[in-house]
Enzyme design. Structure first.
Site, short mmCIF file in Angstrom:
data_model
loop_
_atom_site.label_atom_id
_atom_site.label_comp_id
_atom_site.label_asym_id
_atom_site.label_seq_id
_atom_site.Cartn_x
_atom_site.Cartn_y
_atom_site.Cartn_z
N HIS A 1 80.69 86.46 88.98
CA HIS A 1 81.19 85.50 89.98
C HIS A 1 82.57 85.93 90.43
O HIS A 1 83.27 86.69 89.75
CB HIS A 1 81.22 84.07 89.42
N ASP B 1 89.70 86.90 87.18
CA ASP B 1 89.67 87.58 85.89
C ASP B 1 88.41 88.41 85.70
O ASP B 1 88.32 89.21 84.77
CB ASP B 1 89.85 86.57 84.74
N HIS C 1 78.50 76.97 86.49
CA HIS C 1 79.95 77.11 86.42
C HIS C 1 80.56 76.40 87.64
O HIS C 1 79.85 75.74 88.40
CB HIS C 1 80.30 78.60 86.39
N HIS D 1 84.67 86.55 75.75
CA HIS D 1 85.28 85.65 76.72
C HIS D 1 85.91 84.46 75.99
O HIS D 1 85.54 83.30 76.20
CB HIS D 1 84.23 85.19 77.74
#
Lengths: 293, 293
Positions: free
Chosen positions: A60, A64, A137, A260
């Protein structure tokens, strides 16, 4: 097939952890999942060659996960890359990734081919396929599934029983029946299908169970928070380490790799421990964690 | 005043060296010169706080000098920055830097104030000034000069002779004459001007001698190549380590810090040695090299 988790931090790097990037090497091809700032240097640090990358999959368009792209491509150019590279991005975000790349790197001596990614099979070859499925998300975010094609194998015990050897075995694997020492032998007598290996990459998301990811040999799953911060995971649309383990269990995965992690998690053994209560074969990856399957 | 050379590689990082970024801390302000990819992590690695940055100076718009900007600003936001940050860019390149930043980071909770930089004084306060001068590279490229204002100091020996002490010394330093124990004492009797410290940052360029940089306490100068590759330095508009030393000598610098080394230079002692033949006080900086002046 070798998997290297190049960066394991979420949102911002830490002294010890770089931003998300996972590299899968398979028979001369290289699949990079996400490319956080500093990814090119993580390749160097862990002795992997970024020149081998053939495909990049962006989960996405959050900084980051993509800020390392222009530097990576620029350095490939510096080192003489000429062959094209394929970049898959969730379809509504392709325009943004292309725009930011062009703003930074107006031209490159090789072609960067952007492809819109959407749930379903993205592409396949004789040997493997790559699929995507939707995550949950704060923006469009995709999981990517690398799945090797099933391979036909000859059952060694049965070959011995029939006394089969030589080119005839190849003909059986190619689907032919053969006459052998007075007997008619068909593929189903000696050949079986061995399922291909499957690797699933799941970046930023609340827990999602998808049939596409069932039975993964390796599930690489985000674990931004610990269970003690579940509320924050819900609000920010991330997963806790325990939730990731519950996903692994529901999918029937063989192995779970957590990555993550919020920069606030100092001690990864906490994440690993709470996941292990739900799923036994789990590792909380440090940068550079490597597994061959 | 503390200077930290955060990244010392040119064009691409290496396992050991990050991309260009030099941090100057001065009385609560923080001046960052260039911001290559991975700069935010170099801050962490060397124990410096990027939250202290007040001004960023971009030498020129080439990827290896700016790709770290969006990630750095995003992480500042994550850590709660609210106060504005000032970003100076060679005037014709401001539009590009702004464009690429906005493409990557549409909004931030603090103001990023872009300023066009051109040769001359960029800004000054009571305590210091920052100037720029033109370098000689393949695109507009500026050197930046941080210069502390001269400070008035009372000569301790003379204070003793006159028996001066207390608030009267402050009045003398403020320019007043004072009557003291039956004598009239004026500033010129006891006060002298101490020149401020000067730090010069020179990124990608062929050798340039500028009056603006004369007498630097510290000259930070690129040394992309060794003298054995002088021809390449000429073609690519860079300097050799020896040329950097010749610049330091011509400018009457006190100390020379070499950085911005081609990834092909493994052994920095070679760069240092060839520079030292021309200029004695030289160091070829490794990442994290720090000096207090």
């Amino acid at each position: 097939m070798r998997i290297t988790v190049l960066g394991t931090s979420a949102s911002a790097p830490t002294k010890e952890r770089g931003l998300p990037a996972v590299f899968l090497e398979y028979l001369g091809e290289g699949f990079l999942f996400d490319v956080g700032e500093g990814t090119q240097r993580q390749f160097m640090r862990f002795g992997r060659s970024f020149m081998k990358i053939t495909h990049i999959f962006i989960s996405h368009y959050h900084g980051d996960h993509v800020f390392g792209l222009p530097g990576l491509l620029s350095t490939m150019a510096l080192y003489g890359r000429q062959r094209p590279i394929h970049v898959w991005v969730p379809e509504r975000q392709v325009v943004y990734v292309e725009r930011f790349l062009r703003a930074l790197v107006p031209s490159l001596p090789f072609s960067v081919e952007f492809h819109p990614a959407a749930p379903g099979v993205l592409f396949s070859t004789e040997g493997y396929s790559v699929s995507a499925y939707a995550l949950d998300h704060t923006t469009d975010c995709l999981a990517y599934v690398f799945e090797e094609a099933p391979r036909l194998k000859a059952d060694k015990e049965k070959l011995r029983q029939y006394g089969l050897h030589g080119p005839v075995v190849g003909r059986l694997k190619a689907g032919e029946c053969v006459d052998w020492r007075g007997k008619r032998i068909c593929p189903e007598d000696v050949v079986y299908e061995k399922p291909g290996r499957e690797v699933v990459y799941v970046a930023d998301t609340r827990p999602v169970i998808s049939n596409v990811a069932k039975g993964a040999d390796v599930l690489i799953h985000e674990a931004t928070f610990l269970e003690s911060e579940r509320q924050m995971a819900v609000e920010k649309k991330h997963s806790t380490a325990r939730e990731a383990a519950e996903v692994a269990k529901a999918l029937g995965a063989k192995k779970l790799i957590l990555f993550h992690f919020s920069p606030r998690i100092d001690d990864l053994s906490l994440a690993e421990a709470e996941a292990r209560e739900r799923f036994p074969d789990v590792v909380a990856a440090e940068d550079g964690y490597t597994i061959e399957i």
